[in-house]
Design a protein around this motif. Structure first.
Motif, PDB file in Angstrom:
ATOM      1  N   MET A   1      77.231  48.149  52.896  1.00  0.00           N
ATOM      2  CA  MET A   1      76.857  47.997  54.301  1.00  0.00           C
ATOM      3  C   MET A   1      77.148  46.609  54.864  1.00  0.00           C
ATOM      4  O   MET A   1      76.895  46.371  56.047  1.00  0.00           O
ATOM      5  CB  MET A   1      75.357  48.285  54.469  1.00  0.00           C
ATOM      6  CG  MET A   1      74.939  49.710  54.176  1.00  0.00           C
ATOM      7  SD  MET A   1      75.685  50.921  55.283  1.00  0.00           S
ATOM      8  CE  MET A   1      75.000  50.412  56.855  1.00  0.00           C
TER       9      MET A   1
ATOM     10  N   LYS B   1      79.479  46.677  57.935  1.00  0.00           N
ATOM     11  CA  LYS B   1      79.261  47.790  58.856  1.00  0.00           C
ATOM     12  C   LYS B   1      78.582  47.301  60.144  1.00  0.00           C
ATOM     13  O   LYS B   1      78.153  46.158  60.252  1.00  0.00           O
ATOM     14  CB  LYS B   1      78.410  48.874  58.185  1.00  0.00           C
ATOM     15  CG  LYS B   1      79.064  49.477  56.947  1.00  0.00           C
ATOM     16  CD  LYS B   1      80.375  50.146  57.293  1.00  0.00           C
ATOM     17  CE  LYS B   1      81.020  50.830  56.096  1.00  0.00           C
ATOM     18  NZ  LYS B   1      81.504  49.871  55.099  1.00  0.00           N
ATOM     19  N   TYR B   2      78.506  48.190  61.127  1.00  0.00           N
ATOM     20  CA  TYR B   2      77.891  47.843  62.419  1.00  0.00           C
ATOM     21  C   TYR B   2      76.434  47.437  62.217  1.00  0.00           C
ATOM     22  O   TYR B   2      75.734  47.940  61.326  1.00  0.00           O
ATOM     23  CB  TYR B   2      77.965  49.024  63.380  1.00  0.00           C
ATOM     24  CG  TYR B   2      79.370  49.360  63.823  1.00  0.00           C
ATOM     25  CD1 TYR B   2      80.084  48.496  64.657  1.00  0.00           C
ATOM     26  CD2 TYR B   2      79.978  50.541  63.419  1.00  0.00           C
ATOM     27  CE1 TYR B   2      81.378  48.803  65.071  1.00  0.00           C
ATOM     28  CE2 TYR B   2      81.270  50.862  63.824  1.00  0.00           C
ATOM     29  CZ  TYR B   2      81.964  49.985  64.649  1.00  0.00           C
ATOM     30  OH  TYR B   2      83.225  50.288  65.053  1.00  0.00           O
TER      31      TYR B   2
ATOM     32  N   LEU C   1      73.785  50.226  62.107  1.00  0.00           N
ATOM     33  CA  LEU C   1      73.676  50.922  60.818  1.00  0.00           C
ATOM     34  C   LEU C   1      72.917  50.065  59.804  1.00  0.00           C
ATOM     35  O   LEU C   1      72.090  50.574  59.044  1.00  0.00           O
ATOM     36  CB  LEU C   1      75.066  51.267  60.281  1.00  0.00           C
ATOM     37  CG  LEU C   1      75.886  52.252  61.125  1.00  0.00           C
ATOM     38  CD1 LEU C   1      77.272  52.450  60.511  1.00  0.00           C
ATOM     39  CD2 LEU C   1      75.163  53.590  61.230  1.00  0.00           C
ATOM     40  N   GLN C   2      73.202  48.770  59.797  1.00  0.00           N
ATOM     41  CA  GLN C   2      72.474  47.871  58.897  1.00  0.00           C
ATOM     42  C   GLN C   2      70.995  47.848  59.238  1.00  0.00           C
ATOM     43  O   GLN C   2      70.135  47.868  58.341  1.00  0.00           O
ATOM     44  CB  GLN C   2      73.061  46.457  58.995  1.00  0.00           C
ATOM     45  CG  GLN C   2      74.468  46.326  58.442  1.00  0.00           C
ATOM     46  CD  GLN C   2      74.986  44.902  58.561  1.00  0.00           C
ATOM     47  OE1 GLN C   2      74.450  44.084  59.321  1.00  0.00           O
ATOM     48  NE2 GLN C   2      76.036  44.596  57.823  1.00  0.00           N
TER      49      GLN C   2
END
Length: 383
Positions: free
Chosen positions: A41, A44-45, A48-49
């Motif tokens: 992660m 990732k965006y 999302l995190q």
């Protein structure tokens, strides 16, 4: 022909064994702390995190650190009450975002350390509110109380780090008491139900139902999330089991010990049936039995003793705070485990430093590897 048949059987057996190993290895990816997910992660965006950080914060309530377990717990809360599920989600997001804005340590934020206190505050506000479900004004104190938990967590961590003690749920216990003291049962905007002491007498409550008492043991695990329904409580227990079977065993054992302590103190039957007698014992037993101490028969007995102490302290504090209509929350487990982590003597050798605490099974493997390494080093020195 016989040799060919035997070879085929061996190949089939080897194939099944290989398939079982792959299935077990795949299952292990979803158990424990799921550290590999953090690596995945990283790029990732942010949204999302944030979702993963929030789910880890949800599981921190049950002393776990697994986002999949967090998803199961959120499903259990929504199953019991969609309103409670909404409040819990808002609480964990508000506290986590506050920690990000304040620039708190990224490792702590991503590990969910700043989410679980906010979630508990929001859940307790919802349960004690006498305004009913879907009372939108309640979202204001939920967000403010959850955010305040981050300030308390940050301040207490600098103090407790000197003794290598976890902040635990001190912020939640403090904020919820202050909120209930500020509002009162007759507040025009935020009224709440007064808490009932464990020893409060209930009319026509003379015959004990053994089935209901046994049913209250798994409910004691659910009450960690203020969940009083059997189905959602079993799902929460399943979330603990997914993270760590050892932790799940100690959760049930601690709840059973708390129920036994309630029976010995003749608390009212509703306190036993609802699981309120068991959740402090469950939390104490989980903390000591493999999480903050390496699991063995000594620390296992120590965990049971801690559960008994926590349950009795919970009854005493419940009777005291109940006289002014306040809940004991998890003060009993928090104070008991904090004192237990300060102990000296032979058991202190099994204490795991707070920064190194992971799933009990991982702690146990690490301890065995360290023992094996010391043994090899001693043998090489002797030679």
């Amino acid at each position: 022909m016989w040799m060919e048949t035997k070879t085929e059987e061996e190949e089939t057996r080897i194939g099944h064994a290989s398939l079982s190993r792959r299935a077990l290895k795949g299952l292990r990816l979803f158990t424990g702390d799921m550290k590999h997910l953090d690596e995945y992660m990283q790029d990732k965006y942010f949204v999302l995190q944030l979702a993963i950080w929030g789910l880890r914060g949800v599981t921190r309530v049950i002393l776990a650190n697994n986002p999949l377990s967090g998803a199961l717990i959120m499903a259990a809360l929504c199953w019991q009450s969609p309103w409670q599920g909404l409040l819990g989600s808002l609480g964990v997001l508000a506290s986590t975002l506050t920690a990000v804005i304040m620039g708190q340590d990224r490792t702590e934020v991503s590990g969910g350390h700043h989410g679980f206190n906010g979630m508990l505050v929001s859940l307790l506000m919802g349960v004690f509110s006498s305004a009913g479900d879907w009372y939108w004004w309640l979202l204001l104190p939920v967000c403010l109380g959850s955010a305040m938990c981050v300030f308390l967590y940050s301040g207490l961590s600098s103090l407790l780090d000197h003794w290598d003690l976890p902040v635990s749920v001190f912020p939640f216990n403090t904020i919820i008491l202050l909120y209930l003291l500020c509002t009162g049962s007759d507040h025009p905007y935020f009224p709440h139900h007064p808490a009932i002491p464990p020893r409060a007498l209930v009319p026509n409550d003379t015959k004990l139902n053994a089935v209901e008492v046994i049913r209250g043991i798994p409910l004691g695990v659910g009450q960690i999330f203020v969940c009083g329904a059997l189905g959602p409580s079993l799902l929460i227990l399943g979330a603990v089991l997914l993270y760590s079977p050892l932790l799940a065993i100690h959760a049930l054992l601690g709840s059973a010990v708390g129920t036994l302590a309630g029976l010995s103190m003749a608390v009212n039957h509703g306190y036993l049936y609802s699981g309120l007698s068991g959740f402090n014992g469950a939390l104490a037993c989980m903390t000591i039995g493999g999480l903050c101490f390496t699991f063995n028969w000594k620390t296992h007995l120590f965990a049971i003793a801690s559960a008994f102490i926590s349950a009795y302290v919970g009854i005493a504090l419940g009777n005291l705070l109940g006289t002014v209509g306040l809940p004991v929350s998890s003060w009993a487990a928090t104070l008991t485990t904090t004192l237990m982590l300060l102990l000296t003597g032979s058991l202190a050798a099994y204490r795991i430093p707070t920064a190194q605490v992971m799933a009990p099974e991982h702690n146990l493997r690490s301890h065995r590897h360290c023992d094996a390494g010391r043994t090899r080093e001693k043998e090489s020195t002797d030679v």
